[in-house]
Design a protein around this motif. Structure first.
Motif, PDB file in Angstrom:
ATOM      1  N   GLN A 145      15.159   6.764   0.139  1.00  0.00           N
ATOM      2  CA  GLN A 145      14.336   5.593   0.439  1.00  0.00           C
ATOM      3  C   GLN A 145      14.087   4.729  -0.790  1.00  0.00           C
ATOM      4  OE1 GLN A 145      13.516   8.774   0.260  1.00  0.00           O
ATOM      5  NE2 GLN A 145      11.304   9.149   0.177  1.00  0.00           N
ATOM      6  N   TRP A 146      14.712   5.064  -1.932  1.00  0.00           N
ATOM      7  CA  TRP A 146      14.491   4.298  -3.156  1.00  0.00           C
ATOM      8  C   TRP A 146      14.893   2.836  -3.007  1.00  0.00           C
ATOM      9  CZ3 TRP A 146      18.113   1.683  -6.071  1.00  0.00           C
ATOM     10  CH2 TRP A 146      19.454   1.958  -5.809  1.00  0.00           C
ATOM     11  N   LYS A 147      15.899   2.575  -2.213  1.00  0.00           N
ATOM     12  CA  LYS A 147      16.345   1.187  -2.048  1.00  0.00           C
ATOM     13  C   LYS A 147      15.300   0.357  -1.309  1.00  0.00           C
ATOM     14  CE  LYS A 147      21.325   1.232  -2.530  1.00  0.00           C
ATOM     15  NZ  LYS A 147      22.601   0.767  -1.960  1.00  0.00           N
ATOM     16  N   GLU A 148      14.682   0.951  -0.303  1.00  0.00           N
ATOM     17  CA  GLU A 148      13.598   0.255   0.394  1.00  0.00           C
ATOM     18  C   GLU A 148      12.428   0.021  -0.563  1.00  0.00           C
ATOM     19  OE1 GLU A 148      10.492   0.923   4.134  1.00  0.00           O
ATOM     20  OE2 GLU A 148      11.893   2.506   3.559  1.00  0.00           O
ATOM     21  N   PHE A 149      12.131   1.030  -1.378  1.00  0.00           N
ATOM     22  CA  PHE A 149      11.037   0.925  -2.335  1.00  0.00           C
ATOM     23  C   PHE A 149      11.309  -0.154  -3.385  1.00  0.00           C
ATOM     24  CE2 PHE A 149       9.735   2.173  -6.650  1.00  0.00           C
ATOM     25  CZ  PHE A 149       8.354   2.065  -6.527  1.00  0.00           C
ATOM     26  N   GLU A 150      12.543  -0.277  -3.806  1.00  0.00           N
ATOM     27  CA  GLU A 150      12.882  -1.141  -4.938  1.00  0.00           C
ATOM     28  C   GLU A 150      12.448  -2.589  -4.720  1.00  0.00           C
ATOM     29  OE1 GLU A 150      16.603  -1.266  -8.017  1.00  0.00           O
ATOM     30  OE2 GLU A 150      17.065  -1.489  -5.889  1.00  0.00           O
ATOM     31  N   GLN A 151      12.424  -3.041  -3.486  1.00  0.00           N
ATOM     32  CA  GLN A 151      12.066  -4.441  -3.233  1.00  0.00           C
ATOM     33  C   GLN A 151      10.595  -4.728  -3.511  1.00  0.00           C
ATOM     34  OE1 GLN A 151      12.003  -5.559   1.054  1.00  0.00           O
ATOM     35  NE2 GLN A 151      12.385  -3.376   1.432  1.00  0.00           N
ATOM     36  N   PRO A 168       1.346   8.744   3.201  1.00  0.00           N
ATOM     37  CA  PRO A 168       1.596   7.313   3.423  1.00  0.00           C
ATOM     38  C   PRO A 168       2.527   6.717   2.379  1.00  0.00           C
ATOM     39  CG  PRO A 168      -0.567   7.636   2.438  1.00  0.00           C
ATOM     40  CD  PRO A 168      -0.034   9.007   2.757  1.00  0.00           C
ATOM     41  N   GLY A 169       2.806   7.448   1.295  1.00  0.00           N
ATOM     42  CA  GLY A 169       3.601   6.912   0.206  1.00  0.00           C
ATOM     43  C   GLY A 169       5.082   6.846   0.514  1.00  0.00           C
ATOM     44  N   MET A 170       5.702   5.755   0.136  1.00  0.00           N
ATOM     45  CA  MET A 170       7.123   5.534   0.399  1.00  0.00           C
ATOM     46  C   MET A 170       8.009   6.488  -0.400  1.00  0.00           C
ATOM     47  SD  MET A 170       8.875   1.757   0.310  1.00  0.00           S
ATOM     48  CE  MET A 170       7.560   1.081   1.306  1.00  0.00           C
ATOM     49  N   LEU A 171       7.621   6.783  -1.662  1.00  0.00           N
ATOM     50  CA  LEU A 171       8.413   7.649  -2.536  1.00  0.00           C
ATOM     51  C   LEU A 171       7.724   8.987  -2.800  1.00  0.00           C
ATOM     52  CD1 LEU A 171      10.086   5.712  -5.510  1.00  0.00           C
ATOM     53  CD2 LEU A 171      11.161   6.699  -3.500  1.00  0.00           C
ATOM     54  N   PHE A 215       0.840  -1.195   0.000  1.00  0.00           N
ATOM     55  CA  PHE A 215       0.000   0.000   0.000  1.00  0.00           C
ATOM     56  C   PHE A 215       0.876   1.246   0.000  1.00  0.00           C
ATOM     57  CE2 PHE A 215      -2.412   3.261   2.420  1.00  0.00           C
ATOM     58  CZ  PHE A 215      -3.575   3.327   1.658  1.00  0.00           C
ATOM     59  N   GLN A 216       1.877   1.281   0.876  1.00  0.00           N
ATOM     60  CA  GLN A 216       2.763   2.438   0.978  1.00  0.00           C
ATOM     61  C   GLN A 216       3.675   2.564  -0.236  1.00  0.00           C
ATOM     62  OE1 GLN A 216       4.609   1.472   4.751  1.00  0.00           O
ATOM     63  NE2 GLN A 216       3.216   2.815   5.874  1.00  0.00           N
ATOM     64  N   ALA A 217       4.101   1.437  -0.797  1.00  0.00           N
ATOM     65  CA  ALA A 217       4.985   1.491  -1.958  1.00  0.00           C
ATOM     66  C   ALA A 217       4.236   1.926  -3.209  1.00  0.00           C
ATOM     67  CB  ALA A 217       5.631   0.122  -2.179  1.00  0.00           C
ATOM     68  N   THR A 218       2.975   1.555  -3.332  1.00  0.00           N
ATOM     69  CA  THR A 218       2.194   1.867  -4.529  1.00  0.00           C
ATOM     70  C   THR A 218       1.790   3.332  -4.562  1.00  0.00           C
ATOM     71  OG1 THR A 218       1.389  -0.415  -4.610  1.00  0.00           O
ATOM     72  CG2 THR A 218       0.136   1.225  -5.849  1.00  0.00           C
ATOM     73  N   ILE A 219       1.499   3.917  -3.397  1.00  0.00           N
ATOM     74  CA  ILE A 219       1.180   5.345  -3.338  1.00  0.00           C
ATOM     75  C   ILE A 219       2.469   6.127  -3.584  1.00  0.00           C
ATOM     76  CG2 ILE A 219       0.415   7.226  -1.837  1.00  0.00           C
ATOM     77  CD1 ILE A 219      -1.415   5.220  -0.434  1.00  0.00           C
ATOM     78  N   GLY A 220       2.516   6.823  -4.690  1.00  0.00           N
ATOM     79  CA  GLY A 220       3.737   7.505  -5.091  1.00  0.00           C
ATOM     80  C   GLY A 220       4.737   6.584  -5.759  1.00  0.00           C
ATOM     81  N   GLY A 221       4.332   5.358  -6.085  1.00  0.00           N
ATOM     82  CA  GLY A 221       5.254   4.354  -6.617  1.00  0.00           C
ATOM     83  C   GLY A 221       5.394   4.355  -8.120  1.00  0.00           C
ATOM     84  N   LEU A 222       4.841   5.381  -8.806  1.00  0.00           N
ATOM     85  CA  LEU A 222       5.102   5.613 -10.234  1.00  0.00           C
ATOM     86  C   LEU A 222       4.663   4.459 -11.127  1.00  0.00           C
ATOM     87  CD1 LEU A 222       8.653   7.156  -9.788  1.00  0.00           C
ATOM     88  CD2 LEU A 222       6.503   8.388 -10.118  1.00  0.00           C
ATOM     89  N   GLY A 223       3.661   3.682 -10.666  1.00  0.00           N
ATOM     90  CA  GLY A 223       3.116   2.605 -11.473  1.00  0.00           C
ATOM     91  C   GLY A 223       3.987   1.380 -11.562  1.00  0.00           C
TER      92      GLY A 223
END
Length: 466
Positions: free
Chosen positions: A427-433, A367-370, A168-176
């Motif tokens: 935080q891009w590295k956390e998001f990348e997974q 709530p978005g990670m990125l 949920f957090q990765a998808t919000i702001g996660g650029l698709g």
């Protein structure tokens, strides 16, 4: 990044493009998505995938050179609407324009909206869009309650603040990049009528902008400023500060909204049409068309939130080469001095921005990670693409934003380096997974260089554009 001359300035709908028309790249295939229960077989797709709806991102975050585009603009049905609670559920390709047509007559409004209503709900989540009321209510992601995410392994995951929370957090702001959003549910804002009580205040310097902004933050939900940077001198800029609140009169709910008949820019203008002289002339006229220092009036929501939507295809004003929008923020700790230095650099460049917007962001966390918005001062500018001269200016601006501890908005970017992005968003590295192994974009491959192939459950997946 490759540019294809045969597509330069093209308007054909079967070639997904960003709103800035730079860069122009070609996907290998466009696959329309019509139904949530009739979806492509991921195992048969060899190239990387990216969802796409209406192409209102300005750079290459919505582009996938040499890959596959999932066109979700036909995934545009409403699923449910709780009129008592203001809870709307719809498919990801529903546009904000469709939402407004449905909910405004029923006494509801979007909780957050950008400067155009021609964006999809899925795109609003993927870019965690923000608007004139960020200092009061945060980003769009703050109002999303849940959505269904399709992963390339076939999993259909319900994501919310309590279920599959990381996705949920990765998808919000996660650029698709985390998968395909099929539908989403979000909370609306109650309104008494579709009108806004607006103040328009002329200001003559950056210092005066700060003063008006400070006095407006507490009492006004919507604040933003149009800025003229071409005046030069110690004052650095002038402009109009717009602030407003939703009108609360029940009587106005019965007043019909005037229909706006949009203008159309039918052709690409010559590349020299928007230059320093023409932008100066426009700024002079727009600044002086308001004679009093302060004007108060009540207007409908459409011209207040979406003034440029009244000019269809306005990107053509920049000609075939397109334009680059540059949107950045600097934290409040050194916002005054950093913004002064950046404005001086822009003025020295001689690059006139037809549309320049200045605004303060609040401290409501996304709530978005990125997600891009965070407390600070935000400036958005449009620069005609003039080749190396424009790119050199953006290099300098990136460096200055970095030094100020700020960041640049990925949804508006077509230029920043991998080093800059990774510093702006550590935080891009956390998001990348959480990226789906079959999803990618031209933007992501630029800012996070990829290996020659991506591993999937079915073997190596070729990465286009390398």
């Amino acid at each position: 990044m490759q540019r294809h001359d045969k597509f330069m300035g093209a308007d054909t709908k079967n070639i997904p493009q960003s709103w800035g028309r730079y860069p122009v790249v070609e996907p290998d295939q466009v696959i329309p998505i019509y139904w949530r229960d009739e979806l492509p077989d991921f195992t048969s797709l060899r190239q990387s995938i990216l969802p796409y709806a209406y192409g209102r991102s300005y750079g290459d975050s919505c582009l996938n050179e040499g890959g596959i585009i999932f066109d979700v603009s036909k995934l545009n049905r409403f699923i449910s609407f709780d009129e008592q609670e203001g809870l709307l559920c719809c498919e990801a390709g529903v546009s904000f324009a469709q939402v407004l047509d449905l909910v405004v007559p029923r006494g509801w409004f979007l909780p957050v909206t950008p400067g155009t209503k021609f964006v999809s709900v899925g795109g609003a989540i993927a870019n965690d869009i923000h608007g004139k009321n960020h200092h009061k209510v945060g980003t769009f992601g703050c109002h999303v309650t849940r959505f269904e995410l399709l992963r390339s392994n076939g999993d259909r995951l319900l994501c919310s603040p309590t279920e599959n929370r990381d996705l949920f957090q990765a998808t919000i702001g996660g650029l698709g990049l985390t998968g395909l959003i099929l539908w989403a549910e979000f909370r609306l804002k109650p309104i008494a009528n579709p009108y806004i009580d607006m103040d328009s205040i002329r200001f003559d310097s950056l210092d005066e902008f700060f003063e008006i902004s400070q006095e407006s933050d507490a009492d006004y939900e919507y604040t933003v400023a149009w800025v003229d940077l071409l005046v030069g001198g110690e004052k650095l800029c002038r402009g109009k500060f717009l602030r407003g609140n939703n009108n609360r009169s029940p009587e106005l709910a019965r007043k019909p909204l005037k229909k706006r008949f949009p203008l159309v820019v039918p052709l690409n203008l010559p590349s020299f049409a928007l230059n320093t002289m023409t932008v100066k002339a426009f700024n002079e006229a727009y600044y002086h068309v308001q004679v009093p220092k302060r004007v108060h009036k009540t207007i409908s929501y459409d011209p207040f939130f979406y003034p440029l939507d009244s000019i269809h295809d306005w990107y053509r004003l920049y000609g075939k080469r397109g334009f680059l929008q540059y949107q950045f923020l600097v934290p409040f700790d050194n916002a005054h001095e950093a913004m002064r230095d950046i404005l001086r650099r822009i003025v020295r460049s001689g690059e006139g921005s037809f549309l320049t917007v200045l605004k303060k962001y609040g401290d409501i966390p996304s709530p978005g990670m990125l997600s891009f918005p965070r407390p600070g001062l935000n400036l958005a500018l449009d620069f005609s693409y003039r080749g190396r001269k424009t790119l050199a200016l953006l290099d300098d601006l990136d460096r200055m934003v970095l030094e100020a501890g700020g960041s640049v908005y990925p949804a508006k970017d077509a230029h920043m380096s991998a080093e800059s992005f990774q510093t702006f968003f550590p935080q891009w590295k956390e998001f990348e997974q959480f990226i789906d192994p079959k999803f990618s974009s031209s933007f992501w491959r630029r800012v996070v260089p990829q290996p020659v192939s991506l591993e999937t459950d079915s073997g190596p997946l070729p990465v286009p554009g390398l």
